[in-house]
Design a protein around this motif. Structure first.
Motif, mmCIF file in Angstrom:
data_model
loop_
_atom_site.group_PDB
_atom_site.id
_atom_site.type_symbol
_atom_site.label_atom_id
_atom_site.label_comp_id
_atom_site.label_asym_id
_atom_site.label_seq_id
_atom_site.Cartn_x
_atom_site.Cartn_y
_atom_site.Cartn_z
ATOM 1 N N LYS A 97 0.646 -1.247 -0.044
ATOM 2 C CA LYS A 97 0.134 0.098 -0.051
ATOM 3 C C LYS A 97 0.777 1.143 -0.071
ATOM 4 C CE LYS A 97 -3.944 -2.318 1.293
ATOM 5 N NZ LYS A 97 -4.041 -3.399 0.170
ATOM 6 N N LEU A 98 2.117 1.273 0.683
ATOM 7 C CA LEU A 98 2.789 2.259 0.747
ATOM 8 C C LEU A 98 3.582 2.454 -0.554
ATOM 9 C CD1 LEU A 98 4.611 4.785 1.977
ATOM 10 C CD2 LEU A 98 6.158 2.931 2.988
ATOM 11 N N ALA A 99 3.980 1.402 -1.087
ATOM 12 C CA ALA A 99 4.834 1.242 -2.369
ATOM 13 C C ALA A 99 3.585 2.058 -3.414
ATOM 14 C CB ALA A 99 5.140 -0.076 -2.922
ATOM 15 N N MET A 100 2.401 1.913 -3.471
ATOM 16 C CA MET A 100 1.426 2.337 -4.524
ATOM 17 C C MET A 100 1.397 3.788 -4.037
ATOM 18 S SD MET A 100 -1.526 -0.778 -4.658
ATOM 19 C CE MET A 100 -2.604 0.391 -4.037
ATOM 20 N N VAL A 101 1.563 4.378 -3.073
ATOM 21 C CA VAL A 101 1.495 5.737 -2.859
ATOM 22 C C VAL A 101 2.619 6.475 -3.501
ATOM 23 C CG1 VAL A 101 1.951 7.501 -1.040
ATOM 24 C CG2 VAL A 101 0.302 5.707 -0.464
ATOM 25 N N ASP A 102 3.661 5.704 -3.651
ATOM 26 C CA ASP A 102 4.956 6.163 -4.559
ATOM 27 C C ASP A 102 4.944 5.666 -5.824
ATOM 28 O OD1 ASP A 102 6.114 7.115 -1.868
ATOM 29 O OD2 ASP A 102 7.373 5.598 -1.715
ATOM 30 N N GLY A 103 3.796 5.350 -6.453
ATOM 31 C CA GLY A 103 3.698 4.614 -7.529
ATOM 32 C C GLY A 103 4.466 3.653 -8.157
ATOM 33 N N LEU A 104 4.810 2.725 -7.131
ATOM 34 C CA LEU A 104 5.711 1.764 -7.718
ATOM 35 C C LEU A 104 4.743 0.416 -7.587
ATOM 36 C CD1 LEU A 104 8.407 2.363 -4.790
ATOM 37 C CD2 LEU A 104 8.563 2.796 -7.460
ATOM 38 N N SER A 105 5.321 -0.676 -8.219
ATOM 39 C CA SER A 105 4.551 -1.535 -8.736
ATOM 40 C C SER A 105 4.647 -2.881 -7.579
ATOM 41 C CB SER A 105 4.576 -2.210 -10.216
ATOM 42 O OG SER A 105 6.153 -2.755 -10.344
ATOM 43 N N MET A 106 4.092 -3.943 -7.566
ATOM 44 C CA MET A 106 4.351 -5.203 -6.876
ATOM 45 C C MET A 106 5.556 -5.853 -7.475
ATOM 46 S SD MET A 106 4.084 -7.082 -4.381
ATOM 47 C CE MET A 106 2.316 -7.215 -3.702
ATOM 48 N N GLN A 107 5.794 -5.556 -8.880
ATOM 49 C CA GLN A 107 6.967 -6.108 -9.704
ATOM 50 C C GLN A 107 8.112 -5.454 -8.995
ATOM 51 O OE1 GLN A 107 4.121 -5.342 -11.335
ATOM 52 N NE2 GLN A 107 3.309 -7.193 -11.588
ATOM 53 N N TYR A 108 8.322 -4.428 -8.874
ATOM 54 C CA TYR A 108 9.305 -3.386 -8.414
ATOM 55 C C TYR A 108 9.641 -4.179 -6.873
ATOM 56 C CZ TYR A 108 11.899 0.045 -5.937
ATOM 57 O OH TYR A 108 13.017 0.725 -5.281
ATOM 58 N N LEU A 109 8.594 -4.302 -5.946
ATOM 59 C CA LEU A 109 8.951 -4.868 -4.757
ATOM 60 C C LEU A 109 9.324 -6.355 -4.790
ATOM 61 C CD1 LEU A 109 6.023 -3.732 -2.604
ATOM 62 C CD2 LEU A 109 8.481 -2.920 -2.721
ATOM 63 N N GLY A 145 11.428 -7.247 -7.150
ATOM 64 C CA GLY A 145 12.601 -7.293 -7.536
ATOM 65 C C GLY A 145 13.743 -6.835 -6.417
ATOM 66 N N VAL A 146 12.984 -6.002 -5.508
ATOM 67 C CA VAL A 146 13.640 -5.468 -4.380
ATOM 68 C C VAL A 146 14.016 -6.764 -3.374
ATOM 69 C CG1 VAL A 146 13.754 -4.209 -2.156
ATOM 70 C CG2 VAL A 146 13.284 -3.006 -4.420
ATOM 71 N N PHE A 147 12.950 -7.466 -3.240
ATOM 72 C CA PHE A 147 13.118 -8.702 -2.207
ATOM 73 C C PHE A 147 13.904 -10.107 -2.990
ATOM 74 C CE2 PHE A 147 8.821 -6.820 -0.647
ATOM 75 C CZ PHE A 147 9.660 -6.025 0.137
ATOM 76 N N THR A 148 14.092 -9.702 -4.182
ATOM 77 C CA THR A 148 14.833 -11.022 -4.751
ATOM 78 C C THR A 148 16.388 -10.434 -5.247
ATOM 79 O OG1 THR A 148 13.789 -10.556 -6.842
ATOM 80 C CG2 THR A 148 12.914 -12.096 -5.140
ATOM 81 N N GLY A 149 16.664 -9.389 -5.236
ATOM 82 C CA GLY A 149 17.846 -8.730 -5.638
ATOM 83 C C GLY A 149 17.864 -8.610 -7.242
ATOM 84 N N MET A 150 16.495 -8.275 -7.716
ATOM 85 C CA MET A 150 16.661 -8.252 -9.248
ATOM 86 C C MET A 150 16.185 -6.792 -9.456
ATOM 87 S SD MET A 150 14.448 -11.726 -10.137
ATOM 88 C CE MET A 150 15.310 -13.082 -10.741
ATOM 89 N N SER A 151 16.371 -6.206 -10.638
ATOM 90 C CA SER A 151 15.515 -5.200 -11.044
ATOM 91 C C SER A 151 14.258 -5.189 -11.292
ATOM 92 C CB SER A 151 16.127 -4.758 -12.408
ATOM 93 O OG SER A 151 15.968 -4.968 -13.313
#
Length: 119
Positions: free
Chosen positions: A83-95, A97-103
């Protein structure tokens, strides 16, 4: 293999009862961001908004710095953190990537190819 290692493999984040209790206030903040007014209040003064939910200093720092991994470690539920990521306009795929060390692009490509095969 012990029961602990089976239940908590190193590549998996386990959101259990103790974790839920530890992150309760932070997750309440994230859930509040579903409302337009709450998002406006949050973006106006993020630190004050964190204080409104009585976040710990570590939780507040993680939210303000958008330290996504730290949020999980401090009891955040990925579904609420998003929900916070969405406030920043970020996607679930972005997260992802963050959690798996990928872009984000690498994570999307891995999912389109059938998922990760390196674990």
């Amino acid at each position: 293999m012990t029961s602990r290692s089976r239940l908590e493999p190193p590549w998996t984040y386990v959101f259990d009862g103790p974790t839920s209790r530890r992150g309760h206030q932070m997750n309440k903040l994230f859930m509040s961001l579903r409302e337009t007014r709450a998002r406006e209040d949050f973006l106006t003064d993020e630190d004050a908004y964190c204080r409104r939910f009585a976040l710990s200093d570590d939780q507040t720092r993680a939210v303000l710095e958008r330290d996504w991994r730290a949020m999980l470690g401090l009891g955040g539920s990925i579904f609420y953190v998003y929900k916070l990521a969405m406030v920043d306009g970020l996607s679930m795929q972005y997260l992802g990537g963050v959690f798996t060390g990928m872009s984000e692009a690498e994570f999307k490509a891995a999912m389109l190819a059938g998922g990760r095969t390196d674990v």
